[in-house]
Design a protein around this motif. Structure first.
Motif, PDB file in Angstrom:
ATOM      1  N   MET A 103       0.701  -1.113  -6.255  1.00  5.35           N
ATOM      2  CA  MET A 103       0.113  -0.125  -5.356  1.00  5.35           C
ATOM      3  C   MET A 103       0.864   1.186  -5.550  1.00  5.35           C
ATOM      4  N   ILE A 104       0.137   2.238  -5.741  1.00  2.00           N
ATOM      5  CA  ILE A 104       0.720   3.569  -5.905  1.00  2.00           C
ATOM      6  C   ILE A 104       0.376   4.391  -4.669  1.00  2.00           C
ATOM      7  N   PHE A 105       1.389   5.001  -4.117  1.00  2.00           N
ATOM      8  CA  PHE A 105       1.227   5.877  -2.962  1.00  2.00           C
ATOM      9  C   PHE A 105       1.485   7.300  -3.439  1.00  2.00           C
ATOM     10  N   PHE A 126      -0.231  -1.079   5.244  1.00  2.00           N
ATOM     11  CA  PHE A 126      -1.394  -1.218   4.367  1.00  2.00           C
ATOM     12  C   PHE A 126      -1.063  -2.142   3.197  1.00  2.00           C
ATOM     13  N   LYS A 127       0.106  -1.954   2.585  1.00  2.00           N
ATOM     14  CA  LYS A 127       0.532  -2.823   1.485  1.00  2.00           C
ATOM     15  C   LYS A 127       0.558  -4.283   1.935  1.00  2.00           C
ATOM     16  N   ILE A 136       5.252  -1.464  -4.852  1.00  2.00           N
ATOM     17  CA  ILE A 136       4.677  -0.214  -4.351  1.00  2.00           C
ATOM     18  C   ILE A 136       5.541   0.923  -4.877  1.00  2.00           C
ATOM     19  N   GLN A 137       4.898   1.937  -5.384  1.00  2.00           N
ATOM     20  CA  GLN A 137       5.605   3.076  -5.957  1.00  2.00           C
ATOM     21  C   GLN A 137       5.146   4.339  -5.254  1.00  2.00           C
ATOM     22  N   GLN A 138       6.083   5.015  -4.579  1.00  2.00           N
ATOM     23  CA  GLN A 138       5.744   6.299  -3.966  1.00  2.00           C
ATOM     24  C   GLN A 138       5.937   7.390  -4.997  1.00  2.00           C
TER      25      GLN A 138
END
Length: 157
Positions: A103-105, A126-127, A136-138
């Motif tokens: 997941m990319i933020f 959400f993740k 997850i990567q911000q």
């Protein structure tokens, strides 16, 4: 189910399940709806659509495709950047022995402060709703959103 900042996930969002089950989906981009009350699907890329877009428009697009960047990742990155607003995206990153669902933020510094707050306060909830996410990567700038950075971040995880 309501999330932080009173942001709910649209119950009709089946795009993530289609991606996770490899049902002809390359990636999914999510956004807050116009009232900032619900997470909805912004775009669901069907299998082959990224290659078609690249074949038709890729060479003339402002978003340059990185060396070794899969066309699906380029198309997802292009769409996120063109939105000019925070987004969540989910995509499989292909590694030699295994694919990882990431997941990319995307939350660029130039975003409206209220939007940044809404997305930031909701990302973990959400993740957690998206079963099977392996990371997850911000990303706050184009360097962090690059394929090379995402690939490297999860190559050993």
């Amino acid at each position: 189910m309501a999330l932080s900042a009173n942001l709910a996930v649209n119950s009709s969002c089946t795009a993530y399940d289609n991606l996770k089950m490899s049902k002809n989906v390359e990636f999914v981009i999510f956004k807050a709806n116009d009232s900032n009350k619900e997470i909805v699907v912004d775009f669901e890329a069907t299998l082959g659509s990224s290659q078609e877009f690249w074949d038709d428009y890729g060479a003339n697009n402002k978003i340059v495709r990185e060396k070794d960047e899969p066309v699906e990742y380029w198309n997802m990155r292009r769409m996120i950047l063109e939105s000019k607003e925070p987004r969540y995206a989910v995509i499989f990153i292909q590694y030699p022995t295994k694919n990882k669902l990431i997941m990319i933020f995307w939350c660029p510094g130039y975003s409206v402060p209220r939007l940044k707050m809404v997305y930031s306060s909701t990302k973990n909830d959400f993740k957690n709703r998206l079963e099977g996410i392996q990371g997850i990567q911000q990303c706050n700038d184009m360097d962090e959103l690059s394929y090379a950075e995402i690939y490297k971040a999860y190559s050993k995880a």
